[in-house]
Design an enzyme around this catalytic site. Sequence first.
Site, short mmCIF file in Angstrom:
data_model
loop_
_atom_site.label_atom_id
_atom_site.label_comp_id
_atom_site.label_asym_id
_atom_site.label_seq_id
_atom_site.Cartn_x
_atom_site.Cartn_y
_atom_site.Cartn_z
N HIS B 97 46.78 -69.44 65.12
CA HIS B 97 47.40 -70.37 64.17
C HIS B 97 48.18 -71.49 64.85
O HIS B 97 48.42 -72.53 64.24
CB HIS B 97 48.30 -69.61 63.19
N ASP B 181 48.57 -65.58 56.99
CA ASP B 181 48.19 -64.18 57.18
C ASP B 181 49.26 -63.31 56.53
O ASP B 181 50.45 -63.54 56.73
CB ASP B 181 48.12 -63.82 58.66
N ASP B 213 43.99 -65.05 52.87
CA ASP B 213 43.56 -64.26 54.03
C ASP B 213 42.50 -63.24 53.64
O ASP B 213 42.75 -62.36 52.82
CB ASP B 213 44.83 -63.58 54.57
N ALA B 250 51.96 -59.05 72.63
CA ALA B 250 53.24 -59.59 73.11
C ALA B 250 54.04 -60.27 72.02
O ALA B 250 55.17 -60.70 72.26
CB ALA B 250 52.97 -60.57 74.26
N SER B 251 53.48 -60.37 70.82
CA SER B 251 54.25 -60.98 69.72
C SER B 251 54.60 -59.97 68.64
O SER B 251 55.21 -60.34 67.64
CB SER B 251 53.43 -62.11 69.09
N HIS B 386 46.89 -57.26 58.14
CA HIS B 386 46.24 -58.01 57.07
C HIS B 386 46.03 -57.15 55.83
O HIS B 386 45.71 -55.97 55.93
CB HIS B 386 44.89 -58.55 57.55
#
Lengths: 570, 570
Positions: B97, B181, B213, B250-251, B386
Amino acid sequence: MTVSSAGQAGQPHLDLKTPPPLPAGGLRVIALGGLGEIGRNMAVLEFDGRLLVIDCGVLFPEAEQPGVDLILPDFGVIEHRLADIEAVVLTHGHEDHIGAIPYLLRLRGDIPLVGSRFTLALVAAKLREHRLVPTLVEVAAGDDHLAGPFHCEFISVNHSIPDALAVAVHTPAGVLVHTGDFKMDQLPLDGVLTDLGAFARLGIEGIDLLLADSTNAEIPGFVTPERSIGPVLEDVFRRATQRLIVSSFASHVHRIQQVLDAADTHGRKVALVGRSMVRNMGVARDLGLLHVPPGLMVSLDEATSMPPEQVVLVSTGSQGEPLSALGRMARGEHHQVTIEAGDTIVLASSLVPGNETAVYKVINGLARLGATVVHKETARVHVSGHAPAGELRTLLNVAKPRYLMPVHGEWRHLRAHAALAEETGMARDRVLLAEDGVVVDLVDGKASITGSVPVGNVYVDGLNVGDVGEESLQERRILGDEGFVALTVVIEPSTGTIVRPVHLSTRGFSDDPTAFDEVLRLVEDNLKRELSDGQTDAHRLSQSIRRTVGKWVSDTHRRRPMIIPTVLEV
Amino acid sequence: MTVSSAGQAGQPHLDLKTPPPLPAGGLRVIALGGLGEIGRNMAVLEFDGRLLVIDCGVLFPEAEQPGVDLILPDFGVIEHRLADIEAVVLTHGHEDHIGAIPYLLRLRGDIPLVGSRFTLALVAAKLREHRLVPTLVEVAAGDDHLAGPFHCEFISVNHSIPDALAVAVHTPAGVLVHTGDFKMDQLPLDGVLTDLGAFARLGIEGIDLLLADSTNAEIPGFVTPERSIGPVLEDVFRRATQRLIVSSFASHVHRIQQVLDAADTHGRKVALVGRSMVRNMGVARDLGLLHVPPGLMVSLDEATSMPPEQVVLVSTGSQGEPLSALGRMARGEHHQVTIEAGDTIVLASSLVPGNETAVYKVINGLARLGATVVHKETARVHVSGHAPAGELRTLLNVAKPRYLMPVHGEWRHLRAHAALAEETGMARDRVLLAEDGVVVDLVDGKASITGSVPVGNVYVDGLNVGDVGEESLQERRILGDEGFVALTVVIEPSTGTIVRPVHLSTRGFSDDPTAFDEVLRLVEDNLKRELSDGQTDAHRLSQSIRRTVGKWVSDTHRRRPMIIPTVLEV
């Protein structure tokens, strides 16, 4: 050559040496394939100088083996001992168990192939395509067969192909049992169960070493019966108002049987699509394994001239093979079948790891054309052919082997299988975790890893076997990721002059034909300077070109194409 | 350029034309990415000559795009209208994104970027690496922001990254809502719910077009709460007696939070491994989104000097990236961390389609070294970000959009989403099934597909953007599968003589250096004959060489390497 690593469960030995000679009266087992990978299953047993091979399959290449058609087991260990081979025992007819037979028979054509009726029929069909005439020995569950010092006893097992067998090999050194591929469907479509009674009897008599299928060791529980798919197919057939296509493995007789039954119930005719589907189902029908209601089958030509709602196509291509009929249909490129909005396609098959992208590409292509695609993630149209954890524990508890060697699996599967064995009470040092090439000796009732033999990947590419090796593959990987730039210059060494300026040839680097113009001038300037300095050695000049271009392309593009400098002397 | 295909649900239009001009008072929507694929999400809204961009992400290449680093949306449609862009609204901070923002800002650096605090912090960190200084506009759920004629209203949604937003865009043409999302975790770790009340209010006011989404539209039911992973991690921590490594995205702040909490409970220190993990968790901590108990964190250097059972490493590499720390550990090549038998590694992450082979390679490498690997197929250490089918139905029932345009999905997802909409009672012609480049116009309250604009794949390779195109990729695919053979000969056209015999250069074809010896003689004989016949045209001679070699290699090897003949004239 791969350096092998293995060990008793939990202790990997990373540097196994060549094993000592097999002591007299000992039984040796070497897995040439199928351990540390799913595919090219092949085990070699040795007793008293004689060899027995169990299975001889192929492995399908991964992305890191680009362009390769097939991977064979490395026959290096046996190729100088071909005369010692008493027989090849084939547990069942899947490609990862029989696919390398033509390549082994090219080395010695009269090795007896021992297997069940359907297995041998599939092997024979394959060998006909290779123009090989095999020596076939048909056996059935309950049969005995003596192959030199190896007294083989065959046991019925249930798998995703009919007529699968396990084998117990009785030798003076002890009893080895190889399950082949199996599961324990308690409601099999053909009534053929995995013969737990036989495993129990052998367990009571004493199994010294059990080699057992590890594929689903990570999966908890028990298999869902194959026949549970019937009602799901029924439901799909009931809803389908237009064209209906079911794709599955070309050897999955029981799956196809259920499709035929659903078609018969719903008044649809059936056309088989795909060479292997037509061939295998013909064999299965001839052997009485596939029951085809009279008048059900039509040709694809007939099918395409019928109203779509009166027919079902049974097709290969369930693994997303781009050249398969289904792959062509998904791209709108099939010359006889055009997918319409509202059509229904069923992928009644597993999704073999590594094929995900290809399979989803087919599903997306069909969805884009407006079809409803039913697949294993949206409906229960597939069950696995391999025993999950609950069944593997059951087998261990019934067969009570002294030693277990998990086979048929990647490391994650082998280790999960070892953990199951420990759960059922086996001591850790009774589980032999090996990978391809590792040597297990059974001597005086004790099995242990005694070393390893070198094994590598033997690649089939076109008509070539073994010509493409790791060096070629490494070149392909670089070429495929980065492309190349070739620079050719013609010099006259005697005068130190450039006779023909640098010719550039590049592929896969850039769509811009001028991408290398800047560095060409640099290369020519450098060349002229070096030549005028008296440097006329072609090899040194080539190295200099490589350095110049390599540094430039790295600095300006952060990329590493293959650089191929050529200095020709006239 | 891709020819686009789309349609109202069920009726694909395969030949869409350039759309007519947007009528006055109409709202146009063009998805430049994310439709027909998972990645590079980017929608362009147009009203009264002004543009609003929603998201600007990257797509990761597949095997058929070898060597490519990233795929960008095709900015062709907007690159001549950069001054018309009022803002880029970013729904959340995932790469698919925000990843293409640096490339858009290179075209016009002062486009305002509108997003939540955490999203903008991640964007800013990324742009610093590209040495770009953005114009940032921070918003929060409930905020309004006016970007030209686009009145944006932000709505809280729950996703696998904190601070995600949906956006309602109010225009005189009507109201468009883009979910970004989202899922509907009813027990989110940070208490931030998807604001169904806001969607309901907008629904009552009237949503003309909902972009939602579609990722999990094929998956039945409702999400399992993220917090359900905590007890599973607790269990793993309790059993682990040696080194413990947890790998995740990592996020994924909430996933990492639960790892930190488990470590704290079990008296283990935590070291973060991997550049993006360290960077993002630093940002999350600074913003108060990650709660780190005092004294918990240690550096990797400190961690490796501590007893293994007193530390947990939190690492990137959950998608099998070979160069990641975990990838190196799995191959035994990490310079600080050596995996020992009995270590525990948790992959607390999804398995992104296309990455299966790489991920299993890492799992197998770790298993081979004796580690226990816990992953989503063996324990519930991952839940998706999701909304599955049940939640998508809920959203449709709450928001009651007049039109639905499924976004963020491959065709299978988009079509499944359309089927869900029909189930909830939407008429088939109210669902707009589009793919990249398709143009949807909302005019007088009616939304319809009016055409398509050309969109292609823009490839990033090293420092190059757009230089590598389909032609280069096709060359790479051939080179990567088949290798090449280059044949260079130097002739003197005036005398019709060969000055320098054929020089052969081949890569990726065979490990046997003599593979082409046979055909070389053939080529030279042919050349001599043609030259003596007076044929000295370099191009024609090249073609002749190509034919000779192509036929020979096909006949004798059944293979098709790239053949590169060069005839140099002196």
